[in-house]
Design an enzyme around this catalytic site. Structure first.
Site, short mmCIF file in Angstrom:
data_model
loop_
_atom_site.label_atom_id
_atom_site.label_comp_id
_atom_site.label_asym_id
_atom_site.label_seq_id
_atom_site.Cartn_x
_atom_site.Cartn_y
_atom_site.Cartn_z
N SER A 13 0.66 -1.06 0.05
CA SER A 13 -0.18 -0.17 0.04
C SER A 13 0.83 1.30 0.07
O SER A 13 2.14 1.33 0.21
CB SER A 13 -0.98 0.07 1.28
OG SER A 13 -1.92 0.94 0.89
N ASP A 16 3.63 2.60 2.53
CA ASP A 16 4.38 1.58 3.46
C ASP A 16 5.77 1.78 3.42
O ASP A 16 6.47 0.58 4.32
CB ASP A 16 3.77 0.28 3.04
CG ASP A 16 2.37 0.13 3.49
OD1 ASP A 16 1.90 0.99 4.23
OD2 ASP A 16 1.75 -1.07 3.25
N GLY A 17 6.58 2.10 2.58
CA GLY A 17 7.82 2.48 2.54
C GLY A 17 8.90 1.63 1.52
O GLY A 17 9.90 1.48 1.78
N ASP A 91 10.30 -0.96 -8.58
CA ASP A 91 9.52 -0.32 -7.55
C ASP A 91 8.44 0.14 -7.82
O ASP A 91 8.19 0.93 -9.08
CB ASP A 91 10.52 0.85 -6.99
CG ASP A 91 9.86 1.72 -5.80
OD1 ASP A 91 9.31 1.23 -5.16
OD2 ASP A 91 9.68 2.91 -5.71
N PRO A 93 4.16 1.57 -7.98
CA PRO A 93 3.09 2.57 -6.88
C PRO A 93 2.17 1.77 -6.28
O PRO A 93 1.59 0.66 -6.61
CB PRO A 93 2.50 3.12 -8.15
CG PRO A 93 2.80 2.38 -9.45
CD PRO A 93 3.98 1.57 -9.24
N ASN A 146 7.21 -3.42 7.99
CA ASN A 146 8.21 -2.30 8.10
C ASN A 146 7.88 -1.48 9.23
O ASN A 146 6.74 -1.52 9.66
CB ASN A 146 8.23 -1.61 6.71
CG ASN A 146 9.29 -0.55 6.57
OD1 ASN A 146 9.99 -0.43 7.14
ND2 ASN A 146 8.80 0.62 5.82
N LYS A 147 8.64 -0.56 9.16
CA LYS A 147 8.52 0.61 10.35
C LYS A 147 8.31 -0.09 11.81
O LYS A 147 7.90 0.36 12.67
CB LYS A 147 7.17 1.52 10.23
CG LYS A 147 7.27 2.00 8.64
CD LYS A 147 6.28 3.07 8.48
CE LYS A 147 6.08 3.24 7.20
NZ LYS A 147 5.07 4.37 6.62
N ASP A 149 10.63 0.50 14.01
CA ASP A 149 11.18 1.54 14.75
C ASP A 149 9.96 2.19 15.46
O ASP A 149 9.92 2.51 16.65
CB ASP A 149 11.81 2.46 14.12
CG ASP A 149 11.43 3.00 12.82
OD1 ASP A 149 11.26 4.30 12.98
OD2 ASP A 149 10.97 2.28 12.09
N SER A 546 -48.90 3.89 -25.41
CA SER A 546 -48.78 4.10 -24.19
C SER A 546 -49.01 5.48 -23.67
O SER A 546 -47.87 6.11 -23.27
CB SER A 546 -47.57 3.40 -23.51
OG SER A 546 -46.31 3.88 -24.42
N1 LIG Z 1 9.67 5.34 11.08
C1 LIG Z 1 9.81 4.83 9.77
N2 LIG Z 1 9.25 5.59 8.86
C2 LIG Z 1 9.51 5.02 7.58
C3 LIG Z 1 10.10 3.83 7.35
N3 LIG Z 1 9.92 3.20 6.08
C4 LIG Z 1 9.52 4.46 5.36
N4 LIG Z 1 9.18 5.42 6.29
C5 LIG Z 1 8.43 6.82 6.01
O1 LIG Z 1 7.05 6.43 5.32
C6 LIG Z 1 6.70 7.40 4.39
C7 LIG Z 1 6.53 6.78 3.29
O2 LIG Z 1 7.69 6.12 2.33
P1 LIG Z 1 7.94 5.75 1.09
O3 LIG Z 1 9.14 4.83 0.85
O4 LIG Z 1 7.61 7.10 -0.02
O5 LIG Z 1 6.71 4.71 0.64
P2 LIG Z 1 6.11 4.13 -0.66
O6 LIG Z 1 4.80 4.92 -0.87
O7 LIG Z 1 5.72 2.70 -0.26
O8 LIG Z 1 7.24 4.32 -1.41
C8 LIG Z 1 8.02 8.21 4.42
O9 LIG Z 1 7.70 9.25 4.96
C9 LIG Z 1 9.14 7.51 4.94
O10 LIG Z 1 10.10 8.16 5.49
C10 LIG Z 1 10.65 3.05 8.49
O11 LIG Z 1 10.88 1.88 8.39
N5 LIG Z 1 10.33 3.70 9.69
#
Ligand SMILES: Nc1nc2c(ncn2[C@@H]2O[C@H](COP(=O)(O)OP(=O)(O)O)[C@@H](O)[C@H]2O)c(=O)[nH]1
Lengths: 634, 297
Positions: A13, A16-17, A91, A93, A146-147, A149, A546
């Site tokens: 989605s 999502d990073g 990569d 969309p 992902n994310k 952190d 009609s």
């Molecule tokens: N905290 C955190 N933010 C992330 C991480 N990966 C991506 N983001 C943030 O999520 C947002 C979307 O990332 P992007 O790579 O452009 O997503 P895409 O639409 O899937 O390509 C950006 O603001 C990133 O900085 C992660 O592992 N941790």
């Protein structure tokens, strides 16, 4: 470096990073040149979305609009080498509206990374992407959670998402037996944890790092195991005396039978072929034997899967582009009717009855989608009834071609089982498709355990059932236009039925007269009959005066909104009376006919008819065209 | 089959597919290493016959002299048809990289000239040697890239490109650019040149050459049209070129790599990207995309 290149995509989605993940991976594996790192740092400060750090996603989003809006619109390809392997990453969309670009990327890949934001879990778009990957034959999938952190590396949060992933994988296996390897991994794309090295933040995770997974995953080897398929792409021809020979060609090669040279060029899309092999050409079934194989300027003894070669044959044959060469003992099926899966891509919806052009490695044909079996709803993977398809819909349908073509089921051969349909009017790619199996005539009659409803009946007709309800004064031209319209539809292969005074008044309604009550009952019965006929899948045309609005509206209410089309033949009374084809007006004026509409009984013109026809200034053919246009748009 | 074999086979398949479906195919031959590889692949694709298409060269009149010599030699040796095109109006108006700046110059002498050439000969399927690893907007482009009647690329509405089944239907005066080398990297190109012994313009190899240092870039003094500015000095340096274009817009890099093998070794150790010697890519953000939208290759 030798060995297989791994082509993989990242999907999932929006946000999502994906871009961050790939950008960071490229960086960590030393694949970003210094000048680009400098550009990246400058741009991160200016337009980045991560505050002070590097915004790795900027390494990928290449279009101006993407960088301005911070989204990915189209698939970007990057090339890199890491851990001794060469990679091509697509990569793709995440936005729903760009799904077709994601599918474009998926079609070129053998493995997929599907990103899941640990705080969001599996989203509808995650499921849609996973399904598209599975349908397009990708069997190696890694779910990247992902994310991490953001949740302080909480194992419980990861396990919750992993549970959802496992359910999703079970669902996927219902659609593709090939989804064999599916794993998941906790990462932070932003901070780099578990991308290349195991992270100290996830001591509880014992699986491979992202890079380890990528470096070791083995793409499926269906090209090696499937039998030989050689679609002829191009016929290389030469005359002995001509000057179109390349300069270094040995004389021996130029002396083909009859003084001409002929070689059949193409790619061995699966299996292998050797000189002397006996093959058949399909669809014709002609038998032939391979004389020589050319790889560029070199003669070779055999060609392996993926080899783009040219072959000469013993004897003379009439082989053309689109013919498929295969071993006689393991030949593909030849058919013109199929059950297929479609991923709709065109902005315009599927028009029932519109002709598309089928393009596959084994040729081109005209194509009709004769019946939509169902639409697969990505959120639940349930099969729902459908009567049309919109952009990004996934469906199963029956496809009829204008001629038989050789094919294999997509499950066994991703080249000879794949196709696209092109919209012949706009030239847009309407959809891509995967052949499930052929439909022999018998199978066509016996549908498996599906209840036959009005959609199913309409499906075999290949059109939307409709009622085209003409209304207007006697002599206004209803029957003339209705007849012309019916023969027009009939000539296009539409199944129609015209109801008019002749076939209704003399049978079903012969007990009714012309009192107001009888006229109302007359219309009610016609409405009911029309309803049954549309349930049967027909296009019903009615031509009755009609005159009463209320009765017409009563009939209208019996149908779904788009199925009832009221056509007001708006010829003024004076003109009708002047035409008076049956002498009825004269009689009515003379008092011989009671309750004659327009003379001694009212006519209530429609307030909002779908179509108004003018018979005074517009010729008949044009009125028919006007109605046809409406039908095509509706 | 190794990596180069796979790339070669994939490219040959693309070339054959495009030619099979074309009415008037042509190959844009820019004389660079990528063009040399593309031409080599086309020779293989149609062996033993010559590729059934002409080569097209848009001559801005500012190409390196060695490039033109190499072009004429190659065409003569292979016996191929060459179509060269120059925007004579631009020449008449004295448009040059020095007088008009790189943007205006490129618009008129490259993009404009290319459009005119394609219109004049009505080519409908035109091969180009661009690779996706060269630049970010190229990384987004399809292998079979649709162009409208004005040769424009619409990056937001590209046709899907599914499997190896391109949709090459088009209307009158619409066309396709076809990029058989899309999936090759710069290193792949050099390794293939080495393996196949493909001739390339000697400017790719280091040699002592007369140059001037201008704005931090080393420009070759290729002919008398490049005039030294006050304070500048001609000097001789060991340089080579990573890409070849118009000499006033293409900077050399200092290098000792005098053979293909040495070029490969240099690239394997390199840490800057290829197009950083291309001055036209930097004149505005997203500049390559803008150019492509206007009909540049
Ligand atoms: N905290 C955190 N933010 C992330 C991480 N990966 C991506 N983001 C943030 O999520 C947002 C979307 O990332 P992007 O790579 O452009 O997503 P895409 O639409 O899937 O390509 C950006 O603001 C990133 O900085 C992660 O592992 N941790």
């Amino acid at each position: 470096m030798s060995g297989e290149v791994l082509k993989f995509l990242t999907c999932g989605s929006v946000d999502d990073g994906k871009s961050t993940l790939i950008g960071h991976l490229l960086y960590l594996t030393g694949n970003i040149p210094i000048d680009q790192i400098q550009t990246l740092e400058a741009e991160s400060a200016r337009i980045g979305s991560v505050g002070s750090g590097r915004d790795y996603s900027l390494l990928l989003d290449g279009l101006l609009a993407e960088r301005e809006q911070g989204i990915t619109i189209d698939v970007a390809y990057r090339y890199f080498t890491a851990a001794g392997r060469k990679f091509i990453v697509a990569d793709t969309p995440g936005h729903l509206q760009y799904t077709r670009n994601m599918a474009t990327g998926a079609s070129q890949c053998t493995a997929a990374l599907i990103l899941v934001d640990v705080q969001q879990g599996i989203l509808p778009q995650t499921r849609r992407h996973a399904l598209i990957c599975a349908l397009m034959g990708i069997s190696r999938i890694l779910f990247v959670v992902n994310k991490m952190d953001r949740v302080d590396w909480d194992q419980a949060a990861y396990l919750r998402v992993e549970k959802e992933i496992n359910l999703l994988v079970e669902d996927l296996q219902l659609f593709s037996r090939r989804v064999a390897i599916a794993a998941s991994i906790p990462v932070s794309a932003l901070k780099g944890d578990n991308l290349v090295e195991h992270s100290a933040n996830t001591p509880w995770y014992g699986g491979p790092t992202l890079l380890q997974w990528l470096a070791t995953v083995q793409p499926e080897s269906w090209r090696e195991t499937a039998p030989l398929r050689f679609p002829v792409q191009y016929v290389i021809k030469g005359q002995r005396g001509g000057d179109s020979w390349q300069s270094d060609v040995p004389e021996g090669l130029k002396n083909g039978p009859g003084g001409t040279f002929r070689a059949y060029a193409g790619m061995v899309v699966s299996g292998s072929v050797a000189c002397g092999d006996e093959l058949v050409a399909l669809p014709s079934g002609v038998r032939l034997q391979v004389a020589t194989l050319l790889a560029g300027g070199t003669e070779v003894d055999c060609a392996v899967p993926g080899g783009a070669v040219a072959m000469t044959l013993t004897g003379e044959h009439d082989i053309v582009r689109g013919d498929l060469l295969a071993p006689a003992m393991a030949r593909p099926e030849v058919a013109d009717q199929f059950k297929v899966r479609l991923i709709w891509m065109e902005d315009a919806p599927l028009f029932a009855g519109r002709q598309y052009e089928f393009h596959g490695v084994a040729g081109v044909a005209k194509a009709d989608i004769v019946r939509l079996r169902n639409r697969i709803e990505p959120e639940s993977f349930r099969r729902l009834a459908a009567d049309t398809l919109h952009k990004n819909d996934i469906a199963e349908a029956e496809l009829h071609l204008s001629r038989p073509i050789p094919f294999d089921a997509f499950e066994f051969n991703q080249e000879t089982g794949a196709f696209i349909l092109v919209d012949r009017l706009t030239n847009a790619t309407a959809c891509c498709g995967m052949i499930l199996h052929s439909l022999r005539r018998a199978e066509n009659v016996h549908w498996q355990a599906e209840t036959v409803d009005r959609q199913a009946r309409a499906g075999i007709k290949g059109h939307t059932p409709r009622v085209i309800w003409f209304t207007g004064l006697s002599g206004s031209g209803k029957s003339t236009i209705a007849n012309a319209l019916e023969s027009r539809l009939n000539s296009m292969g539409r199944h129609t039925m015209l109801l008019d005074g002749d076939n209704i008044r003399h049978g079903l309604n012969r007990d009714l007269g012309f009192t107001e009550a009888d006229r109302i009952e007359n219309i009610r019965r016609i409405g009911e009959v029309a309803k049954l006929m549309t349930d049967a899948g027909l296009i019903v045309i009615t031509a009755f005066i009609s005159p009463f609005r209320a009765e017409r509206d009563l009939v209208r209410a019996m149908f779904p909104e788009i199925e009832f089309i009221e056509v007001f033949v708006d010829t003024p009374l004076a003109a009708c009376e002047q035409r008076d084809p049956k002498g009825l007006y004269k009689k009515a004026r003379a008092g011989e006919i009671p309750n004659f509409t327009g003379i001694n009984s009212p006519y209530e013109a429609p307030l909002k008819p779908e179509i108004v026809v003018d018979t005074i200034t517009v010729p008949l053919e044009e009125s028919v065209e006007q109605i046809m246009r409406f039908l095509a748009e509706g | 089959m190794d990596v180069l074999d796979r790339l070669e086979n994939e490219s040959i398949r693309i070339i054959r597919e495009a030619v099979a479906q074309a009415e008037r195919p042509a190959m844009l031959y820019s004389i660079g290493k990528d063009s040399s590889v593309m031409l080599h692949l086309a020779l293989k694709a149609f062996y033993p016959m010559k590729p059934p298409l002409p080569l097209v060269h848009v001559d801005t009149t500012w190409k390196f002299r060695e490039m033109i010599a190499f072009r004429d030699e190659t065409v003569a040796q292979l016996g191929l048809e060459l179509v060269t095109y120059t925007n004579m109006e631009g020449v008449a108006q004295g448009v040059s990289p020095f007088t008009h700046g790189s943007k205006v110059y490129t618009d008129i002498m490259k993009t404009g000239a290319l459009r005119m050439a394609l219109d004049m000969f009505r080519f409908d399927m035109v091969f180009g040697g661009a690779r996706r690893d060269e630049e970010k907007s190229r990384a987004k482009e399809r292998v079979f890239s649709f162009r409208d009647v004005g040769h424009r690329w619409e990056p937001r509405g590209q046709r899907p490109e599914i499997w190896a089944i391109p949709n090459l239907r088009k209307g009158r005066d619409e066309s396709f650019r076809v990029f058989p080398l899309s999936n090759w990297t710069e290193l792949d190109v050099w390794r293939y040149i080495e393996r196949e012994s493909i001739p390339v313009v000697p400017l790719y190899f280091a040699a002592p050459r007369p140059v001037v240092l201008r704005d931090g870039q080393l420009l070759l003094l290729d002919d008398e049209r490049l005039k030294l500015m006050p304070g500048e000095q001609a000097e001789t340096r060991m340089i080579r070129f990573r890409t070849l274009g118009c000499y006033p817009l293409t900077a050399g890099v200092e290098s000792r790599a005098a053979t293909v093998a040495e070029v490969i070794a240099e690239l394997e150790a390199a840490d800057t990207s290829e197009r950083c010697g291309r001055l036209i890519d930097f004149d505005q953000a997203g500049s390559m995309e803008m150019k492509k939208r206007e009909g540049y290759f």
